[in-house]
Scaffold this active site. Structure first.
Site, short mmCIF file in Angstrom:
data_model
loop_
_atom_site.label_atom_id
_atom_site.label_comp_id
_atom_site.label_asym_id
_atom_site.label_seq_id
_atom_site.Cartn_x
_atom_site.Cartn_y
_atom_site.Cartn_z
CB SER A 116 -0.92 -0.02 1.23
OG SER A 116 -1.78 1.10 1.24
CB CYS A 117 1.93 3.80 -1.48
SG CYS A 117 1.06 3.79 -3.06
N GLY A 118 0.23 5.91 -0.86
CA GLY A 118 -0.72 7.00 -0.85
C GLY A 118 -1.88 6.80 -1.82
CD1 TRP A 128 -3.36 7.75 4.16
CD2 TRP A 128 -3.59 5.70 5.02
NE1 TRP A 128 -3.71 7.89 5.49
CE2 TRP A 128 -3.86 6.64 6.03
CE3 TRP A 128 -3.68 4.33 5.31
CZ2 TRP A 128 -4.21 6.26 7.33
CZ3 TRP A 128 -4.03 3.96 6.60
CH2 TRP A 128 -4.29 4.92 7.59
#
Length: 278
Positions: free
Chosen positions: A235-237, A264
């Protein structure tokens, strides 16, 4: 030191420019804070024969989230319009080297392309070394991209609801956003992380635009708390730099992984999803 099987170096790519069946893709994309315009930079200079992959455009239409993975039909139309087929050898690059290119590497792979690589070192360094560049528009002969979508490699919101607190999540955002001390760049999105997630900042997986050697990747992932014997969701932004972790995982032989496409922005932007800080 063993190099990832999913990267190619400058000499290899330079020798393949103009070769039939080799597709070169500029997948540069930047956050507003980086103050770079990927499309303008491509128009000013790109590797000869490269096509531009707009990561803000090649998305699912009408999605409320940024960079939502398009359906196989939509992706196939975009890829075909770029002159790319699933049988091509596809080399993806970005400016810094290991920032946005892995996302497009991941997209092509899960959509059915069989030979997809990331250019080690990035286009910024390619130019610094005086390698071949051009501002001439690339002539594109439309192709047919035969999609073979692997849905199992994508995590959705419902998957994450079941996974949080019960499985492995590797988050590529910078540490300050992960622990909740730094704000998110998108308005209305809380900072912090999902319960049980470990922080593996994407920036630490490369050096001077090149992916770390396999032994260093393995050690770093394990030091960050990733159990390579178990499934992992990255996952990330907004789903872009999560693919840097995915690339690292695949490079060390870990294939039981998914990428949380909403990332996110989706999780931290909702009021009904728990967020931890610290």
């Amino acid at each position: 030191m063993e190099t990832s099987p999913f990267v190619v170096d400058f000499d290899w790519l330079e020798g393949k420019i103009g070769t039939p069946g080799v597709a070169i893709v500029d997948a540069s994309w930047y956050l507003p804070a980086q103050k770079r315009d990927a499309r303008k930079e491509y128009d000013a200079a790109h590797i000869p024969g490269a096509v531009f992959f707009d990561q803000d455009l090649v998305v699912e239409p009408d999605s409320e989230l940024p960079h939502t993975l398009p359906s196989p039909g939509v992706f196939g139309q975009f890829a075909g319009s770029m002159g790319i087929s699933a049988d091509d050898t596809i080399v993806v690059y970005d400016g810094p080297g290991m920032f946005s290119a892995p996302r497009v590497w991941w997209m092509f792979r899960i959509m059915g392309a069989r030979q997809v690589f990331v250019l080690d070192g990035g286009f910024d360094r390619w130019k610094e070394e005086g390698r071949s560049v051009t501002d001439e528009p690339t002539k594109i002969a439309p192709s047919f991209f035969d999609t073979d979508f692997d849905e199992a490699r994508v995590a959705r919101l419902d998957d994450m609801r079941a996974l949080v607190g019960n499985g492995q999540i590797a988050d590529a955002r910078p540490a300050g956003r992960f622990v909740g001390t730094d704000p998110e760049p998108r308005q209305g999105v809380r900072s912090g992380h999902m319960s049980g997630a470990v922080n593996v900042p994407a920036s630490g997986l490369s050096r001077e635009g090149k992916l770390l050697p396999v032994n260093e990747l393995r050690a770093l992932l394990q030091d960050r708390g990733v159990d390579l014997e178990k499934p992992v969701v990255t996952s990330c932004g907004s789903g872009v730099t999560a693919a840097v972790i995915t690339l690292a995982l695949e490079s060390v032989g870990h294939t039981d992984n998914k990428l949380y496409d909403g990332s996110w922005t989706e999780w931290g932007g909702r009021s009904d999803t728990p967020v931890e800080t610290g």
